[in-house]
Write a protein that holds these residues in place. Structure first.
Motif, PDB file in Angstrom:
ATOM      1  N   LEU A  32     -11.337   4.706  -2.982  1.00 54.81           N
ATOM      2  CA  LEU A  32     -11.848   4.039  -4.006  1.00 54.81           C
ATOM      3  C   LEU A  32     -11.523   4.029  -5.851  1.00 54.81           C
ATOM      4  O   LEU A  32     -12.148   3.690  -6.405  1.00 54.81           O
ATOM      5  N   ARG A  33     -12.149   5.680  -5.738  1.00 49.45           N
ATOM      6  CA  ARG A  33     -12.370   6.545  -6.786  1.00 49.45           C
ATOM      7  C   ARG A  33     -10.312   5.719  -7.239  1.00 49.45           C
ATOM      8  O   ARG A  33     -10.417   6.019  -8.247  1.00 49.45           O
ATOM      9  N   THR A  34      -9.615   6.043  -6.257  1.00 51.89           N
ATOM     10  CA  THR A  34      -8.455   6.810  -7.068  1.00 51.89           C
ATOM     11  C   THR A  34      -8.236   5.092  -7.376  1.00 51.89           C
ATOM     12  O   THR A  34      -7.619   5.052  -8.506  1.00 51.89           O
ATOM     13  N   GLN A  35      -8.668   3.838  -6.590  1.00 48.66           N
ATOM     14  CA  GLN A  35      -8.539   2.719  -7.506  1.00 48.66           C
ATOM     15  C   GLN A  35      -8.865   2.964  -8.933  1.00 48.66           C
ATOM     16  O   GLN A  35      -8.381   1.956  -9.569  1.00 48.66           O
ATOM     17  N   LYS A  36     -10.451   2.849  -8.876  1.00 47.60           N
ATOM     18  CA  LYS A  36     -10.793   2.842  -9.570  1.00 47.60           C
ATOM     19  C   LYS A  36     -10.344   3.446 -10.997  1.00 47.60           C
ATOM     20  O   LYS A  36      -9.722   2.677 -11.979  1.00 47.60           O
ATOM     21  N   ALA A  37      -9.541   5.060 -11.381  1.00 45.04           N
ATOM     22  CA  ALA A  37      -8.776   5.434 -12.236  1.00 45.04           C
ATOM     23  C   ALA A  37      -8.012   4.866 -12.642  1.00 45.04           C
ATOM     24  O   ALA A  37      -7.614   4.610 -13.536  1.00 45.04           O
ATOM     25  N   THR A  38      -6.852   3.826 -11.759  1.00 46.09           N
ATOM     26  CA  THR A  38      -6.524   3.719 -11.494  1.00 46.09           C
ATOM     27  C   THR A  38      -6.786   2.156 -12.546  1.00 46.09           C
ATOM     28  O   THR A  38      -5.340   1.868 -13.639  1.00 46.09           O
ATOM     29  N   ILE A  39      -7.024   1.618 -12.012  1.00 49.91           N
ATOM     30  CA  ILE A  39      -7.605   0.319 -13.217  1.00 49.91           C
ATOM     31  C   ILE A  39      -8.432   0.564 -14.442  1.00 49.91           C
ATOM     32  O   ILE A  39      -7.916  -0.025 -15.355  1.00 49.91           O
TER      33      ILE A  39
END
Length: 154
Positions: free
Chosen positions: A29-36
């Motif tokens: 979730l953290r990785t996806q949020k940072a990517t977005i």
């Protein structure tokens, strides 16, 4: 940029993992949020006021409820954002039927669709083919992993 209003696109991100365990202990979730966040900044857009309301644990495979996705689609029809963004196509859907239904709702509402910084024009047959193929491949991969997991438990 939204050419008609000359305002930054308002992005609604969809960020998900398949299980509550992944939600609580994983990094996805953290990785996806940072990517977005990086993608939206790169595109000159902005996130909606409550950007993570469509985030969390939710299966994207057939036969599972998708309450967060359903809320996103409902909000799309009410003009609450201009574009949807996900970090990876597998985060959008692993169910070809739900994929197509969701993309039709977005298309009808005039909502743009991005995977990272790549826009997929929902009126372009080639883009729709790519998204459909992604959903089928992602559905296959999820089913295969489930099958392997069951076999290993036996």
């Amino acid at each position: 940029m939204n050419e008609t209003a000359n305002k930054p696109l308002r992005f609604a991100p969809i960020v998900r993992v398949s299980t509550e365990g992944q939600e609580k202990r994983g990094e996805s979730l953290r990785t996806q949020k940072a990517t977005i966040v990086a993608a939206v900044a790169s595109l000159g857009g902005r996130l909606i006021d409550d950007p993570w309301k469509y985030s969390g644990a939710e299966h994207a495979t057939p036969a599972f409820e998708r309450r967060k996705l359903e809320a996103l689609l409902r909000d799309a029809t009410q003009g609450q954002f201009d574009a949807v963004v996900c970090a990876d196509s597998s985060r959008w859907s692993r169910d070809n039927l739900k994929n197509e239904e969701g993309l039709r709702v977005l298309q009808k509402a005039g909502i743009r669709f991005f995977v990272g910084t790549t826009e997929h024009n929902l009126f372009d047959p080639t883009a729709r083919l790519f998204l459909a193929m992604s959903a089928v491949v992602n559905q296959y991969q999820a089913s295969l992993q489930t099958s392997k997991s069951i076999t290993n438990r036996i």
